[in-house]
Design an enzyme around this catalytic site. Structure first.
Site, PDB file in Angstrom:
ATOM      1  N   CYS A  42      -5.002   5.565  -1.684  1.00  0.00           N
ATOM      2  CA  CYS A  42      -4.072   6.642  -2.046  1.00  0.00           C
ATOM      3  C   CYS A  42      -3.419   7.266  -0.818  1.00  0.00           C
ATOM      4  O   CYS A  42      -4.125   7.741   0.083  1.00  0.00           O
ATOM      5  CB  CYS A  42      -4.835   7.708  -2.823  1.00  0.00           C
ATOM      6  SG  CYS A  42      -3.901   9.221  -3.122  1.00  0.00           S
ATOM      7  N   TRP A  75     -11.179   7.790 -11.237  1.00  0.00           N
ATOM      8  CA  TRP A  75     -11.863   7.418 -10.003  1.00  0.00           C
ATOM      9  C   TRP A  75     -13.377   7.400 -10.192  1.00  0.00           C
ATOM     10  O   TRP A  75     -13.960   8.330 -10.731  1.00  0.00           O
ATOM     11  CB  TRP A  75     -11.494   8.391  -8.882  1.00  0.00           C
ATOM     12  CG  TRP A  75     -10.033   8.413  -8.575  1.00  0.00           C
ATOM     13  CD1 TRP A  75      -9.158   9.427  -8.838  1.00  0.00           C
ATOM     14  CD2 TRP A  75      -9.269   7.380  -7.945  1.00  0.00           C
ATOM     15  NE1 TRP A  75      -7.895   9.092  -8.399  1.00  0.00           N
ATOM     16  CE2 TRP A  75      -7.932   7.835  -7.850  1.00  0.00           C
ATOM     17  CE3 TRP A  75      -9.580   6.108  -7.438  1.00  0.00           C
ATOM     18  CZ2 TRP A  75      -6.912   7.079  -7.288  1.00  0.00           C
ATOM     19  CZ3 TRP A  75      -8.563   5.343  -6.879  1.00  0.00           C
ATOM     20  CH2 TRP A  75      -7.250   5.830  -6.806  1.00  0.00           C
ATOM     21  N   VAL A 108      -7.069  13.080 -13.110  1.00  0.00           N
ATOM     22  CA  VAL A 108      -8.062  13.215 -12.047  1.00  0.00           C
ATOM     23  C   VAL A 108      -7.490  12.554 -10.806  1.00  0.00           C
ATOM     24  O   VAL A 108      -7.210  11.354 -10.803  1.00  0.00           O
ATOM     25  CB  VAL A 108      -9.393  12.557 -12.445  1.00  0.00           C
ATOM     26  CG1 VAL A 108     -10.403  12.637 -11.305  1.00  0.00           C
ATOM     27  CG2 VAL A 108      -9.947  13.210 -13.707  1.00  0.00           C
ATOM     28  N   VAL A 110      -7.073  12.314  -6.277  1.00  0.00           N
ATOM     29  CA  VAL A 110      -7.627  12.485  -4.937  1.00  0.00           C
ATOM     30  C   VAL A 110      -6.469  12.779  -3.995  1.00  0.00           C
ATOM     31  O   VAL A 110      -5.328  12.406  -4.283  1.00  0.00           O
ATOM     32  CB  VAL A 110      -8.379  11.200  -4.489  1.00  0.00           C
ATOM     33  CG1 VAL A 110      -9.686  11.061  -5.215  1.00  0.00           C
ATOM     34  CG2 VAL A 110      -7.523   9.947  -4.673  1.00  0.00           C
ATOM     35  N   TYR A 173       7.480   6.475  -5.671  1.00  0.00           N
ATOM     36  CA  TYR A 173       6.938   6.522  -7.028  1.00  0.00           C
ATOM     37  C   TYR A 173       8.055   6.711  -8.049  1.00  0.00           C
ATOM     38  O   TYR A 173       8.003   6.162  -9.154  1.00  0.00           O
ATOM     39  CB  TYR A 173       5.907   7.650  -7.152  1.00  0.00           C
ATOM     40  CG  TYR A 173       4.598   7.346  -6.478  1.00  0.00           C
ATOM     41  CD1 TYR A 173       3.535   6.802  -7.185  1.00  0.00           C
ATOM     42  CD2 TYR A 173       4.419   7.598  -5.116  1.00  0.00           C
ATOM     43  CE1 TYR A 173       2.328   6.515  -6.572  1.00  0.00           C
ATOM     44  CE2 TYR A 173       3.218   7.309  -4.484  1.00  0.00           C
ATOM     45  CZ  TYR A 173       2.185   6.763  -5.213  1.00  0.00           C
ATOM     46  OH  TYR A 173       1.004   6.470  -4.595  1.00  0.00           O
TER      47      TYR A 173
END
Length: 306
Positions: A42, A75, A108, A110, A173
């Site tokens: 990421c 994750w 969720v 990170v 993105y």
């Protein structure tokens, strides 16, 4: 996810508490109390890995690395023995989210900073996490650590990173997950217009702001290092490869070869995550073998700009 016009819309960061040194939040700076959870795939989490290392905060804030492949529960800690994080004792990062908010139903993500004693998520606010590592944890920086967000340059850094986020970090993105031709083309044009502007800026100076590495360089680097391996083909950002943009390619190699950058890059995690998780874009899940990572170690000749 894309809106009704086909435009990719990034979800807001739901958990935005801060860890502060002055008592202004409920989370005090305290070495050993917090765990930074990241995916090496990421780009948003990669920023925090680089900043933590450059500042020498490894002993103050522990690090957990999740599997680059997600399942329906997002994750997971399947890289660890018994599939559980050895410090937090959980199998899925979502468990820390639910301890912080039992009714939470969102995504969720990170990086995530987790309070070890309670097991609760403190923050997934990736832009603020790295700034706080630089400013709130200063007492625990290693001797000689760089100032990645120096006060005299903060206004300029903030001004530089805003279009980098809009058109580059998030722009790739917006290209890759657009569901209409018009929205894809708008994102594509914005991305390469900003990359052209950055090339002009960096043609005569080694770093984006000032004469040393700052937060701005870290934020740009984590997108650039993924560009040819992922974004050029997988996200259709294909006007040019990074390796075909001479200034940005040399700039990115300069950072890659700087201690604290290249050793944090894991092309295996990066490629497996994007190509195997994004099945709406790559239904076969085939992971490309290239490009050759040895190109990142070729001379860049940007020392003359110091």
């Amino acid at each position: 996810m894309a809106d009704s016009s086909g435009e990719f819309v990034r979800s807001p960061n739901h958990f935005a508490d801060r860890i502060t040194s002055d008592g202004s939040s409920r989370w005090p700076v305290e070495p050993g109390r917090y765990r930074l959870v990241v995916s090496l795939a990421c780009p948003w989490a990669h920023r925090a890995v680089i900043v933590r290392g450059l500042l020498g905060l490894e002993q103050a804030i522990s690090l957990a690395v999740v599997d680059p492949i997600q399942d329906e529960r997002s994750w997971r800690f399947t890289l660890d023995e018994d599939g559980r994080d050895p410090v937090l004792g959980i199998g899925f990062l979502s468990e820390a989210y639910l301890k912080a908010d039992p009714g939470y139903t969102g995504g969720v993500s990170v990086p995530a900073v987790v309070d070890v004693p309670s097991g609760k998520l403190v923050s997934n606010d990736y832009p603020q996490i790295t700034l706080d590592l630089s400013t709130q944890w200063r007492e625990y920086h290693r001797p000689g650590a760089p100032d990645l967000y120096p006060e005299p340059l903060r206004a300029e850094i903030d001004a530089v990173v805003e279009p980098i986020f809009r058109y580059v970090n998030n722009g790739v993105y917006r290209c890759g997950f657009a569901t209409s031709q018009q929205r894809y083309e708008q994102a594509y044009e914005g991305l390469f217009a900003e990359l052209d502007r950055l090339s002009e800026r960096l043609a005569g100076q080694r770093y984006l702001v000032g004469d040393s590495i700052t937060e701005a360089d870290i934020r740009l680097f984590t997108t650039l290092v993924r560009f040819d391996a992922v974004y050029h083909g997988h996200f259709k950002c294909n006007r040019h490869k990074l390796s075909e943009m001479p200034v940005l390619w040399a700039y990115a190699r300069d950072l890659y070869q700087t201690e604290g950058f290249g050793e944090t890059v894991d092309f295996d995690h990066i490629k497996r995550h994007y190509y195997q998780v994004h099945r709406s874009i790559n239904p076969t899940g085939i992971v490309p073998l290239g490009p050759d990572p040895r190109a990142w170690l070729t001379p860049h000749d940007r020392e003359v700009l110091s």
